[in-house]
Scaffold this active site. Structure first.
Site, mmCIF file in Angstrom:
data_model
loop_
_atom_site.group_PDB
_atom_site.id
_atom_site.type_symbol
_atom_site.label_atom_id
_atom_site.label_comp_id
_atom_site.label_asym_id
_atom_site.label_seq_id
_atom_site.Cartn_x
_atom_site.Cartn_y
_atom_site.Cartn_z
ATOM 1 N N ARG A 55 0.851 -1.196 0.000
ATOM 2 C CA ARG A 55 0.000 0.000 0.000
ATOM 3 C C ARG A 55 0.884 1.244 0.000
ATOM 4 O O ARG A 55 0.611 2.226 -0.692
ATOM 5 C CB ARG A 55 -0.946 -0.010 1.215
ATOM 6 C CG ARG A 55 -1.987 -1.127 1.166
ATOM 7 C CD ARG A 55 -3.087 -0.948 2.207
ATOM 8 N NE ARG A 55 -2.630 -1.094 3.580
ATOM 9 C CZ ARG A 55 -2.570 -2.250 4.251
ATOM 10 N NH1 ARG A 55 -2.942 -3.372 3.660
ATOM 11 N NH2 ARG A 55 -2.154 -2.284 5.509
ATOM 12 N N LYS A 146 -10.876 15.177 5.355
ATOM 13 C CA LYS A 146 -12.053 14.750 4.595
ATOM 14 C C LYS A 146 -12.942 13.850 5.435
ATOM 15 O O LYS A 146 -12.442 13.057 6.238
ATOM 16 C CB LYS A 146 -11.621 13.981 3.351
ATOM 17 C CG LYS A 146 -12.803 13.542 2.484
ATOM 18 C CD LYS A 146 -12.408 12.549 1.418
ATOM 19 C CE LYS A 146 -12.863 11.161 1.787
ATOM 20 N NZ LYS A 146 -12.666 10.190 0.705
ATOM 21 N N GLU A 187 -17.991 15.953 2.376
ATOM 22 C CA GLU A 187 -18.412 15.085 1.266
ATOM 23 C C GLU A 187 -19.735 14.366 1.557
ATOM 24 O O GLU A 187 -19.744 13.312 2.194
ATOM 25 C CB GLU A 187 -17.318 14.048 0.977
ATOM 26 C CG GLU A 187 -17.673 13.123 -0.176
ATOM 27 C CD GLU A 187 -16.571 12.126 -0.539
ATOM 28 O OE1 GLU A 187 -15.565 12.041 0.195
ATOM 29 O OE2 GLU A 187 -16.733 11.429 -1.547
ATOM 30 N N LYS A 229 -17.495 18.735 -1.271
ATOM 31 C CA LYS A 229 -17.164 17.659 -2.219
ATOM 32 C C LYS A 229 -18.426 16.849 -2.507
ATOM 33 O O LYS A 229 -18.676 15.818 -1.871
ATOM 34 C CB LYS A 229 -16.059 16.775 -1.624
ATOM 35 C CG LYS A 229 -15.715 15.566 -2.467
ATOM 36 C CD LYS A 229 -14.433 14.890 -2.016
ATOM 37 C CE LYS A 229 -14.187 13.621 -2.788
ATOM 38 N NZ LYS A 229 -12.826 13.112 -2.631
HETATM 39 P P1 13P Z 1 -14.144 8.718 -6.114
HETATM 40 O O1 13P Z 1 -13.725 9.916 -6.967
HETATM 41 O O2 13P Z 1 -13.561 7.438 -6.566
HETATM 42 O O3 13P Z 1 -15.636 8.709 -5.921
HETATM 43 O O4 13P Z 1 -13.509 8.932 -4.688
HETATM 44 C C1 13P Z 1 -13.540 10.160 -4.120
HETATM 45 C C2 13P Z 1 -13.484 10.005 -2.661
HETATM 46 O O5 13P Z 1 -12.671 10.604 -2.012
HETATM 47 C C3 13P Z 1 -14.480 9.131 -2.019
HETATM 48 O O6 13P Z 1 -14.527 9.401 -0.655
#
Ligand code: 13P
Length: 334
Positions: A55, A146, A187, A229
């Site tokens: 990873r 995030k 998000e 987001k």
């Molecule tokens: P994706 O652009 O693959 O949807 O991922 C963005 C992300 O940070 C999901 O939490």
């Protein structure tokens, strides 16, 4: 001596400057923050043994891509990667800062059950001890964070309960981050799974963002010190009436304009399983339409999937993986 009021004013200004940098100049954010479990599954998918070291190696490939900062303002890392080091000994946050990019960190701990809800809906977890973790992440070099809420679209979904609970958690997370000195990337994702029409996604996204805007206001979150987001407004993956970029752009910008405060620092869309070509075409149309805020990307899969496929764990193919990442970044940050 600095007073508390002066300190908090300068923190607010610093957070606003960082938030503005994250979405500036057509550049955007690279989401490389898959949890160890998710990352392990993706490694296994390309035949790579899912170890901590693999990873790490894969994330080193991503962040050391030459010229990455031409299109990328910040990289979101998992807790594991934030604590790892490059082969040259530098911690990941220091390597990103050296290359002119902001180091970010995913601070939610994944989805759990929604009390009083059905099993198909979730509440994102991670508020316990968050202030302490934010303080540690700042020391480790992170400048932004995030948190992802996951909302399903279907009959009676997302339910008012799922919308309220997830919006409340997002707002509390954002406030803790701003108090602790990190810019929150907020998000709320309506999943693209299902056969819904674009209009149904628009209605659900509007409800979600209106609920979120209220929760953010109630929690005293500074919109100019955060990045939203969201999902783009699209038809479901299984829809028989897929929508083109112009339709996606019109619906997406209309929903954002109807719900979000004008002083938001910016909007950075997730890719949500769209192919990189489709995500790039939709983003270009969204940008053409424009809004009162910078409109950019915070893509995960759309940027990194081709790189992972090109590399497949072969040390001789690191350059091929990096070239694939650069191609994808060039599509969305010309
Ligand atoms: P994706 O652009 O693959 O949807 O991922 C963005 C992300 O940070 C999901 O939490």
């Amino acid at each position: 001596m600095t007073t508390t009021a002066e300190t908090s004013t300068s923190t607010t200004e610093r957070l606003r400057a960082t938030a503005a940098e994250l979405v500036a100049g057509g550049r955007g954010i690279l989401a490389a923050d898959e949890s160890p479990g998710t990352m392990s599954r993706r490694l296994e998918g390309v035949g790579v043994e899912p170890t901590e070291e693999h990873r790490r190696t894969y994330r080193e490939l991503l962040v050391t891509t030459e010229g990455l900062a031409d299109g990328i303002t910040g990289v979101i890392l998992s807790d594991e990667t934030l604590r790892q080091h490059l082969a040259d000994g530098r911690p990941f946050p220091a390597a990103l800062a050296d290359a002119g990019m902001h180091p970010g960190v995913k601070v939610d701990t994944g989805t759990g059950t929604l009390d009083g809800g059905d099993e198909d809906e979730t509440l994102t977890q991670g508020l316990d001890g968050l202030a302490e973790r934010v303080a540690e992440y700042v020391v480790l070099g992170a400048t932004f964070a995030k948190w992802r809420a996951v909302l399903h679209l279907g009959a009676g979904r997302p339910s008012p309960r799922a919308l309220e609970a997830n919006a409340d958690a997002l707002a509390r997370y954002a406030r803790v981050c701003q108090d602790g000195g990190l810019v929150p990337v907020v998000e709320p994702e309506i999943l693209a799974a299902g056969g819904h029409r674009l209009e149904q996604c628009a209605a659900a996204t509007a409800r979600s963002l209106a609920t979120l805007a209220r929760a953010l206001r109630d929690a005293g979150v500074d919109p100019a010190g955060m990045v939203l987001k969201p999902n783009m407004v699209t038809a479901g993956e299984g829809s028989r009436q897929p929508a083109g970029p112009d339709e996606v752009a019109r619906a997406t910008v209309d929903v954002l304009r109807a719900t979000m405060p004008l002083d938001l620092a910016g909007v950075a869309f997730l890719s949500g399983g769209q192919s990189s070509a489709v995500a790039a075409a939709n983003l270009a149309a969204i940008r053409d339409r424009g809004g009162p805020w910078p409109l950019t990307f915070s893509f995960g899969r759309a940027l990194v999937s081709p790189a992972l496929d090109a590399w497949r764990g072969d040390p001789a193919r690191v350059g091929a993986g990096q070239a694939a990442l650069r191609d994808e970044v060039d599509r969305v940050a010309p």
